[in-house]
Design a protein around this motif. Structure first.
Motif, PDB file in Angstrom:
ATOM      1  N   GLU A  68       0.831  -1.211   0.000  1.00  0.00           N
ATOM      2  CA  GLU A  68       0.000   0.000   0.000  1.00  0.00           C
ATOM      3  C   GLU A  68       0.866   1.262   0.000  1.00  0.00           C
ATOM      4  OE1 GLU A  68      -2.494  -0.524   3.427  1.00  0.00           O
ATOM      5  OE2 GLU A  68      -3.755  -2.004   2.436  1.00  0.00           O
ATOM      6  N   LEU A  69       1.857   1.284  -0.887  1.00  0.00           N
ATOM      7  CA  LEU A  69       2.788   2.412  -0.946  1.00  0.00           C
ATOM      8  C   LEU A  69       2.202   3.606  -1.687  1.00  0.00           C
ATOM      9  CD1 LEU A  69       6.179   0.597  -1.666  1.00  0.00           C
ATOM     10  CD2 LEU A  69       5.147   1.195   0.533  1.00  0.00           C
ATOM     11  N   ALA A  70       1.370   3.341  -2.677  1.00  0.00           N
ATOM     12  CA  ALA A  70       0.783   4.431  -3.457  1.00  0.00           C
ATOM     13  C   ALA A  70      -0.542   3.971  -4.041  1.00  0.00           C
ATOM     14  CB  ALA A  70       1.732   4.870  -4.570  1.00  0.00           C
ATOM     15  N   ALA A  71      -1.449   4.919  -4.204  1.00  0.00           N
ATOM     16  CA  ALA A  71      -2.745   4.659  -4.820  1.00  0.00           C
ATOM     17  C   ALA A  71      -2.759   5.279  -6.221  1.00  0.00           C
ATOM     18  CB  ALA A  71      -3.858   5.257  -3.960  1.00  0.00           C
ATOM     19  N   PRO A  72      -3.652   4.824  -7.089  1.00  0.00           N
ATOM     20  CA  PRO A  72      -3.698   5.359  -8.456  1.00  0.00           C
ATOM     21  C   PRO A  72      -3.881   6.869  -8.506  1.00  0.00           C
ATOM     22  CG  PRO A  72      -4.998   3.350  -8.294  1.00  0.00           C
ATOM     23  CD  PRO A  72      -4.600   3.709  -6.894  1.00  0.00           C
ATOM     24  N   GLU A  73      -4.545   7.434  -7.502  1.00  0.00           N
ATOM     25  CA  GLU A  73      -4.805   8.878  -7.512  1.00  0.00           C
ATOM     26  C   GLU A  73      -3.669   9.702  -6.926  1.00  0.00           C
ATOM     27  OE1 GLU A  73      -6.766   7.158  -3.770  1.00  0.00           O
ATOM     28  OE2 GLU A  73      -6.538   6.601  -5.887  1.00  0.00           O
ATOM     29  N   ASP A  74      -2.640   9.069  -6.399  1.00  0.00           N
ATOM     30  CA  ASP A  74      -1.527   9.811  -5.803  1.00  0.00           C
ATOM     31  C   ASP A  74      -0.738  10.582  -6.864  1.00  0.00           C
ATOM     32  OD1 ASP A  74      -1.469   9.502  -2.972  1.00  0.00           O
ATOM     33  OD2 ASP A  74      -0.945   7.391  -3.235  1.00  0.00           O
ATOM     34  N   PHE A  75      -0.176  11.709  -6.437  1.00  0.00           N
ATOM     35  CA  PHE A  75       0.744  12.503  -7.253  1.00  0.00           C
ATOM     36  C   PHE A  75       2.117  12.305  -6.624  1.00  0.00           C
ATOM     37  CE2 PHE A  75       1.594  17.048  -9.019  1.00  0.00           C
ATOM     38  CZ  PHE A  75       2.198  16.490 -10.136  1.00  0.00           C
ATOM     39  N   ILE A  76       3.019  11.627  -7.351  1.00  0.00           N
ATOM     40  CA  ILE A  76       4.244  11.110  -6.755  1.00  0.00           C
ATOM     41  C   ILE A  76       5.463  11.892  -7.237  1.00  0.00           C
ATOM     42  CG2 ILE A  76       5.651   9.041  -6.400  1.00  0.00           C
ATOM     43  CD1 ILE A  76       3.152   7.398  -7.153  1.00  0.00           C
ATOM     44  N   LEU A  77       6.241  12.386  -6.281  1.00  0.00           N
ATOM     45  CA  LEU A  77       7.485  13.082  -6.585  1.00  0.00           C
ATOM     46  C   LEU A  77       8.620  12.056  -6.572  1.00  0.00           C
ATOM     47  CD1 LEU A  77       8.889  15.848  -7.071  1.00  0.00           C
ATOM     48  CD2 LEU A  77       9.267  15.951  -4.603  1.00  0.00           C
ATOM     49  N   LEU A  78       9.257  11.859  -7.725  1.00  0.00           N
ATOM     50  CA  LEU A  78      10.351  10.908  -7.842  1.00  0.00           C
ATOM     51  C   LEU A  78      11.680  11.634  -7.663  1.00  0.00           C
ATOM     52  CD1 LEU A  78       9.182   8.914 -11.007  1.00  0.00           C
ATOM     53  CD2 LEU A  78       8.497   8.613  -8.619  1.00  0.00           C
ATOM     54  N   THR A  79      12.506  11.155  -6.756  1.00  0.00           N
ATOM     55  CA  THR A  79      13.813  11.771  -6.530  1.00  0.00           C
ATOM     56  C   THR A  79      14.815  11.051  -7.427  1.00  0.00           C
ATOM     57  OG1 THR A  79      14.286  10.292  -4.668  1.00  0.00           O
ATOM     58  CG2 THR A  79      13.147  12.334  -4.179  1.00  0.00           C
ATOM     59  N   VAL A  80      15.289  11.737  -8.453  1.00  0.00           N
ATOM     60  CA  VAL A  80      16.098  11.105  -9.495  1.00  0.00           C
ATOM     61  C   VAL A  80      17.469  11.764  -9.559  1.00  0.00           C
ATOM     62  CG1 VAL A  80      16.227  10.505 -11.934  1.00  0.00           C
ATOM     63  CG2 VAL A  80      13.999  10.575 -10.793  1.00  0.00           C
ATOM     64  N   ARG A 136       0.898   9.161 -11.955  1.00  0.00           N
ATOM     65  CA  ARG A 136       1.132  10.585 -12.217  1.00  0.00           C
ATOM     66  C   ARG A 136       2.333  11.022 -11.382  1.00  0.00           C
ATOM     67  NH1 ARG A 136      -1.670  15.777 -10.828  1.00  0.00           N
ATOM     68  NH2 ARG A 136      -2.614  14.646  -9.082  1.00  0.00           N
ATOM     69  N   VAL A 137       3.396  11.446 -12.047  1.00  0.00           N
ATOM     70  CA  VAL A 137       4.647  11.701 -11.343  1.00  0.00           C
ATOM     71  C   VAL A 137       5.279  13.019 -11.778  1.00  0.00           C
ATOM     72  CG1 VAL A 137       5.116   9.225 -11.143  1.00  0.00           C
ATOM     73  CG2 VAL A 137       6.090  10.504 -13.059  1.00  0.00           C
ATOM     74  N   GLY A 138       6.204  13.498 -10.937  1.00  0.00           N
ATOM     75  CA  GLY A 138       7.106  14.584 -11.261  1.00  0.00           C
ATOM     76  C   GLY A 138       8.502  14.164 -10.841  1.00  0.00           C
ATOM     77  N   TYR A 140       2.232  17.288  -4.207  1.00  0.00           N
ATOM     78  CA  TYR A 140       2.645  15.882  -4.251  1.00  0.00           C
ATOM     79  C   TYR A 140       2.233  15.194  -2.949  1.00  0.00           C
ATOM     80  CZ  TYR A 140       5.293  16.853  -8.466  1.00  0.00           C
ATOM     81  OH  TYR A 140       5.642  17.209  -9.742  1.00  0.00           O
ATOM     82  N   THR A 141       1.644  14.028  -3.105  1.00  0.00           N
ATOM     83  CA  THR A 141       1.157  13.290  -1.931  1.00  0.00           C
ATOM     84  C   THR A 141       2.138  12.226  -1.453  1.00  0.00           C
ATOM     85  OG1 THR A 141      -0.054  11.816  -3.443  1.00  0.00           O
ATOM     86  CG2 THR A 141      -1.273  13.666  -2.489  1.00  0.00           C
TER      87      THR A 141
END
Length: 318
Positions: free
Chosen positions: A15-27, A46-48, A118-119
């Protein structure tokens, strides 16, 4: 190993993320985070993308930044870049490079999350990182908590690659033609983590070829033990709260009831009732999750879990 399927399954199961989450990826531009970016995009989230340039490796840092920018634009996702005066911050605070960089980046991730909504914030640590952390803590001296490695999630932070090894990630990158940068500092044995990664772990693998899988299981068991202890401490606190409320309630039974006293007793009674209900719900939820995890990973049987729950519920567990 199908990394994409396992990635999606790992996120759902934990349960790390749901389809509606806006996820910030640290790259960073390294293979781990570049693979994480690919997996999230292919999974439809949906990511940034956030990239930290600590300006510590000259031209290398600039090339890392450029690669991450190109990949984010290729995928059509928002990207953010920040250049930190890391050396100046170290001089100002007296912190080590690792501590200063860690504090700066996590503060910036929080800022981006608040500003852009971002959630979830995703970090590309994997099981080999967790094993190295296990040995770092062991060598420095630690308790049980320090032997549980790196947590899968903490608040808004998630680590969705903790099921995978460095080898799995590299194989995916090669198969999918994912570009990535190699940090030259990773080859330096000046840092304890690199000494463990480049020196200790390869020697252990000569003795135990299945070392990574065995350590994954060991860390999982240690984590389960720590979670059980945490649950016990929380349960003791809740019971103490409930008993305190009960005592206060009994103490006020003989007091003449006026409007204020009646309201006070109602509050105490509510605490007692809600606390008791939450204690039972928390215990059921905790055991359900532990049993689900065990059966999913090929551990305890469902029947054994159910029997354990009955004993714990009735206070007869040995």
């Amino acid at each position: 190993m199908n990394l994409l399927d396992n990635f999606q399954r790992y996120i759902r199961r934990n349960e790390l993320a749901a389809p509606e989450d806006f996820i910030l990826l640290t790259v960073s531009g390294g293979v781990d985070s570049m693979v994480m970016l690919s997996l999230f995009v292919r999974s439809g989230y949906r990511v940034g993308v956030a990239h930290c340039n600590f300006q510590l490796r000259g031209v290398e840092s600039e090339e890392d930044e450029e690669l991450v920018r190109r990949e984010a634009e290729k995928y059509g996702v928002p990207w953010y870049n920040k250049r930190f005066d890391t050396k100046g911050e170290m001089e100002r605070t007296g912190e080590s490079m690792e501590m200063a960089a860690r504090r700066l980046r996590y503060a910036w991730f929080d800022e981006l999350s608040r500003e852009h909504g971002y959630t979830v914030v995703a970090i590309a640590h994997h099981i080999d990182d967790s094993i190295e952390t296990f040995f770092i803590n062991l060598l420095r001296g630690t308790g049980l908590r320090g032997l549980t490695g790196i947590t899968t999630h903490a608040g808004k932070l998630i680590r969705p690659l903790m099921f995978a090894s460095r080898k799995d990630i590299l194989e995916y990158a090669v198969a999918q033609h994912i570009p990535y940068r190699e940090d030259s500092s990773n080859r330096s044995t000046k840092y304890l983590r690199n000494k463990i990664r480049l020196g200790l772990v390869p020697r252990i693998k000569e003795i135990s070829p299945k070392f990574t899988d065995l350590m994954r299981q060991n860390i999982g068991r240690l984590t389960d033990a720590q979670l059980f202890i945490n649950h016990g401490i929380q349960r003791i606190r809740r019971i103490a709260c409930i008993q305190t409320a009960y005592v206060l309630l009994r103490c006020h039974e003989s007091i003449q009831i006026d409007g204020r006293t009646a309201a006070y007793r109602l509050v105490i009674l509510s605490i007692y009732i809600i606390g008791t209900a939450l204690e039972r719900l928390h215990l059921q939820t905790f055991l359900h999750k532990q049993c689900h995890q065990s059966t999913t990973d090929g551990g305890l049987s469902t029947a054994r879990c159910r029997g354990g729950y009955e004993k714990l519920r009735d206070g007869t567990h040995n």
